[in-house]
Enzyme design. Structure first.
Site, PDB file in Angstrom:
ATOM      1  N   LYS A   1       0.845  -1.200   0.000  1.00 34.92           N
ATOM      2  CA  LYS A   1       0.000   0.000   0.000  1.00 34.92           C
ATOM      3  C   LYS A   1       0.882   1.253   0.000  1.00 34.92           C
ATOM      4  CE  LYS A   1      -0.389  -0.469   5.031  1.00 34.92           C
ATOM      5  NZ  LYS A   1      -1.240  -0.990   6.121  1.00 34.92           N
TER       6      LYS A   1
ATOM      7  N   TYR B   1      15.749  29.452  11.262  1.00 40.04           N
ATOM      8  CA  TYR B   1      14.534  30.201  11.609  1.00 40.04           C
ATOM      9  C   TYR B   1      14.312  30.252  13.118  1.00 40.04           C
ATOM     10  CZ  TYR B   1      12.838  30.256   6.760  1.00 40.04           C
ATOM     11  OH  TYR B   1      12.682  30.477   5.425  1.00 40.04           O
TER      12      TYR B   1
HETATM   13  C1  LIG Z   1      -0.503  -1.916   6.824  1.00 38.26           C
HETATM   14  C2  LIG Z   1      -1.095  -3.236   7.174  1.00 38.26           C
HETATM   15  C3  LIG Z   1      -0.303  -4.392   7.209  1.00 38.26           C
HETATM   16  C4  LIG Z   1       1.206  -4.336   7.112  1.00 38.26           C
HETATM   17  O1  LIG Z   1       1.721  -3.826   8.323  1.00 38.26           O
HETATM   18  P1  LIG Z   1       3.272  -3.757   8.619  1.00 38.26           P
HETATM   19  O2  LIG Z   1       3.365  -3.354  10.045  1.00 38.26           O
HETATM   20  O3  LIG Z   1       3.829  -2.742   7.693  1.00 38.26           O
HETATM   21  O4  LIG Z   1       3.837  -5.113   8.355  1.00 38.26           O
HETATM   22  C5  LIG Z   1      -0.933  -5.606   7.377  1.00 38.26           C
HETATM   23  N1  LIG Z   1      -2.277  -5.680   7.551  1.00 38.26           N
HETATM   24  C6  LIG Z   1      -3.065  -4.589   7.549  1.00 38.26           C
HETATM   25  C7  LIG Z   1      -4.518  -4.749   7.763  1.00 38.26           C
HETATM   26  C8  LIG Z   1      -2.499  -3.328   7.385  1.00 38.26           C
HETATM   27  O5  LIG Z   1      -3.279  -2.239   7.419  1.00 38.26           O
END
Ligand SMILES: *Cc1c(COP(=O)(O)O)cnc(C)c1O
Length: 372
Positions: free
Chosen positions: A37, A257
């Site tokens: 993702k 800044y």
């Molecule tokens: C993002 C996600 C994962 C992967 O999680 P990681 O901690 O990056 O391994 C797996 N399952 C679901 C439902 C997620 O939202």
């Protein structure tokens, strides 16, 4: 002559593949998916998924329908799970591209059933059960409805039932076993459906958490978030930025800044071509007496001083021997000296957020080769 970019992300696809194989080995006979993702956590979904597919990964998870459609264009035969489920009329797109929505509400179920009826064929589906995170997933009442009305799932080829852990990074957390028990109790009514509970950290909790499929994302990219012991993965990502100027700051002068850092003696600083517009968090800023962000020059750690600004960061390089550093040299922001997790921690966040926010300003390059 090609123009040298001000900053670069280098993704080691061989290391990525070794990580996937290492996790797949660890959890066998359970299968190992790849969570890609958010553009494979900012690293580029296309090269990442192609490398994983070639290594033998057959199941992928994305968040959105758009991410899934992009992935389908290059992976014709992969199982692609869409964590958002189905909404906003995207059912026909999901079905047309043979994507697998992760259904989390009875509305999702109804929408997908409508799509199956319309097409007059069985559609693949995954079901998400909430086991205590209270994020996405069927709650107790909805599970009871599904149990009492088996027709709800008529027309679906249910390929997976899954849940997600809240505290998997902490092996001492009581939620882990509680959620596992809740998952078992709820998943029971689908006795022949493959199960999945663990992501990167959950799979480190041991065999009891592997079920039929594990879903790592972060660990594939070299992340080490599990607090029990180290995950058997190696770094995948290097992030560098160019030094634009090296200057002397006199005692009493301020840097950056709002003048949050003031030199207490003469010092040398390097100003580098990365800032919050590149995805370097402002939380890495450091006033006097503070150390937050760290970078590295030829393996030597140098602290961020003053405010991280949009395009620039100042580093205290007073301690570096002469000749170690010049204008236009690369500074490591993430790599062998500054781990992804450390970079997150130093900026008051987590490595996940650092990775997924690295901006398109960085040039991306991919290397493969070596033992994959
Ligand atoms: C993002 C996600 C994962 C992967 O999680 P990681 O901690 O990056 O391994 C797996 N399952 C679901 C439902 C997620 O939202």
């Amino acid at each position: 002559m090609p123009i040298e970019p001000r900053g670069r992300i280098t993704v080691d696809l061989s290391a990525l593949v070794r990580n996937w194989k290492s996790l797949a080995n660890l959890v066998a006979p359970a299968a190992c998916a790849g969570v890609v993702k958010a553009d494979a956590y900012g690293l580029g979904a296309e090269p990442v998924t192609k490398a994983l597919w070639t290594a033998g990964c057959r199941s992928f998870f994305v968040a959105s329908c758009e991410e899934a459609l992009a992935l389908r264009a290059s992976l014709k035969d992969a199982r692609i799970f869409v964590l958002d489920g189905i909404f906003g009329g995207n059912g026909s797109e999901l079905a047309r591209a043979n994507l697998i929505p992760v259904l989390s509400t009875l509305d999702h179920v109804a929408a997908w059933r409508t799509e199956a009826n319309r097409r007059g064929r069985t559609l693949p589906a995954a079901l998400q059960i909430d086991s205590g995170l209270n994020r996405l997933g069927f709650d107790r009442d909805e599970i009871a409805t599904l149990r009492n009305q088996p027709d709800q799932l008529a027309g679906f080829d249910v390929q997976l039932v899954l849940s997600h852990l809240a505290s998997a990074d902490d092996p001492k957390a009581l939620e882990n076993e509680n959620q596992r028990q809740a998952f078992l109790a709820h998943a029971d009514y689908l006795p022949n459906v493959p199960r999945s509970l663990a992501a990167s950290d959950g799979l480190m909790l041991g065999k009891d958490y592997h079920f039929d499929l594990v879903r790592p994302g972060y660990a594939l990219y070299g992340g080490q978030a599990f607090r029990g012991r180290s995950t058997p993965v190696e770094p995948v990502v290097t992030v560098t930025a160019k030094i634009l100027q090296v200057r002397t700051v006199r005692a009493g002068e301020a840097v950056g800044y709002s003048a949050t850092y003031r030199a207490t003696s003469d010092m040398r600083i390097a100003v580098i071509a990365a800032g919050y517009a590149d995805g370097m968090p402002r939380g890495a800023s450091a006033g006097n007496g503070e150390v937050h962000g760290i970078a590295a020059i030829q393996g030597k750690r140098v602290p961020v001083i003053g405010r991280v600004s949009m395009d620039l960061i100042a580093l205290d390089v007073t301690g570096l021997p002469d000749g170690v550093m010049n204008q236009c040299d690369d500074v490591e922001l993430i790599g062998p000296t500054v781990s992804l997790d450390k970079a997150g921690h130093n900026a008051g966040t987590i490595g996940y957020e650092i990775l997924t926010r690295l901006s398109p300003r960085f040039a991306r390059s991919y290397k493969s080769g070596g033992a994959a």
